[in-house]
Scaffold this motif. Structure first.
Motif, PDB file in Angstrom:
ATOM      1  N   THR A  33      -0.783  -0.315   3.249  1.00 18.97           N
ATOM      2  CA  THR A  33      -1.561   0.668   2.509  1.00 18.97           C
ATOM      3  C   THR A  33      -2.145   1.665   3.498  1.00 18.97           C
ATOM      4  OG1 THR A  33      -2.146  -0.956   0.831  1.00 18.97           O
ATOM      5  CG2 THR A  33      -3.553   0.986   0.982  1.00 18.97           C
ATOM      6  N   ASP A  62       6.592   2.030   4.761  1.00 22.81           N
ATOM      7  CA  ASP A  62       6.538   0.566   4.694  1.00 22.81           C
ATOM      8  C   ASP A  62       5.663   0.196   3.500  1.00 22.81           C
ATOM      9  OD1 ASP A  62       6.198  -2.150   4.960  1.00 22.81           O
ATOM     10  OD2 ASP A  62       5.555  -2.080   7.052  1.00 22.81           O
ATOM     11  N   LYS A  63       6.283  -0.049   2.367  1.00 25.00           N
ATOM     12  CA  LYS A  63       5.565  -0.291   1.111  1.00 25.00           C
ATOM     13  C   LYS A  63       4.631  -1.503   1.174  1.00 25.00           C
ATOM     14  CE  LYS A  63       7.604   3.005  -1.221  1.00 25.00           C
ATOM     15  NZ  LYS A  63       6.958   4.258  -1.396  1.00 25.00           N
ATOM     16  N   ARG A  64       4.793  -2.357   2.185  1.00 28.82           N
ATOM     17  CA  ARG A  64       3.906  -3.515   2.314  1.00 28.82           C
ATOM     18  C   ARG A  64       2.527  -3.105   2.822  1.00 28.82           C
ATOM     19  NH1 ARG A  64       7.221  -6.695   6.500  1.00 28.82           N
ATOM     20  NH2 ARG A  64       7.428  -4.550   7.140  1.00 28.82           N
ATOM     21  N   PRO A  81       0.194   3.460  -1.105  1.00 31.45           N
ATOM     22  CA  PRO A  81       1.232   2.729  -0.372  1.00 31.45           C
ATOM     23  C   PRO A  81       1.822   3.610   0.737  1.00 31.45           C
ATOM     24  CG  PRO A  81       1.622   2.653  -2.743  1.00 31.45           C
ATOM     25  CD  PRO A  81       0.508   3.615  -2.519  1.00 31.45           C
ATOM     26  N   ASP A  82       2.096   2.975   1.858  1.00 33.40           N
ATOM     27  CA  ASP A  82       2.734   3.676   2.975  1.00 33.40           C
ATOM     28  C   ASP A  82       4.176   3.976   2.579  1.00 33.40           C
ATOM     29  OD1 ASP A  82       3.977   4.465   5.349  1.00 33.40           O
ATOM     30  OD2 ASP A  82       2.949   2.962   6.564  1.00 33.40           O
ATOM     31  N   PRO A  83       4.580   5.268   2.570  1.00 29.04           N
ATOM     32  CA  PRO A  83       5.947   5.588   2.162  1.00 29.04           C
ATOM     33  C   PRO A  83       7.001   4.986   3.093  1.00 29.04           C
ATOM     34  CG  PRO A  83       4.733   7.584   2.791  1.00 29.04           C
ATOM     35  CD  PRO A  83       3.791   6.438   2.897  1.00 29.04           C
TER      36      PRO A  83
END
Length: 150
Positions: free
Chosen positions: A98, A94-96, A90-92
């Motif tokens: 990857t 923007d959790k939406r 997950p992108d730290p």
């Protein structure tokens, strides 16, 4: 001294360009053989090179870099993840999203492949060319570098 390009290349320049392109293509294939990259497709290699050069990226940004649609990039990414070359987290910020990145194993394989290609080329140059010819090759490399430099 840099020659100004004419609108039409001379026949000699055209032949030289054709010979260079063919020769560099053969050299690229020989170097690829030395690295034992396995069964990676050109798209997979492109993704790995992009991730190595630019760091973690989303599928969308990798697709843009390869001139593909994100939907077309998905199977490429899936195969790389399955083979253990790429990992998804997950992108730290923007959790939406990857982020995809190279695995440690992939980085090691890349380093080993580069070392194998470098070793083969150095041994080949040393065994096939005299010191004087190696000096000429060095000069030629400097000239060829001007082709790709802006």
């Amino acid at each position: 001294m840099t020659a100004q390009p004419d609108t039409q290349p001379s026949p000699d320049a055209s032949r030289l360009a054709q010979d260079l392109r063919a020769l560099l293509g053969k050299l690229k294939r020989r170097l690829r053989e030395q690295a034992h990259v396995g069964d990676l497709t050109p798209s997979q290699v492109s993704v790995l090179l992009q991730l190595e050069a630019e760091g973690p990226a989303t599928t969308s940004s990798l697709a843009r870099g390869a001139g593909m649609r994100p939907q077309s990039m998905a199977p490429v990414i899936a195969a790389l993840i399955q083979s253990g070359l790429v990992q998804a987290e997950p992108d730290p910020a923007d959790k939406r999203q990857t982020l995809l990145s190279l695995t440690a194993s992939c980085r090691q394989q890349v380093a080993q492949g580069r070392a194998a290609r470098q070793d083969w080329l150095a041994r080949t140059v040393q065994s096939r060319f005299s010191p004087a010819e190696q000096a000429l090759l060095n000069t030629a490399v400097g000239l060829l570098r001007r082709i790709v430099e802006d």
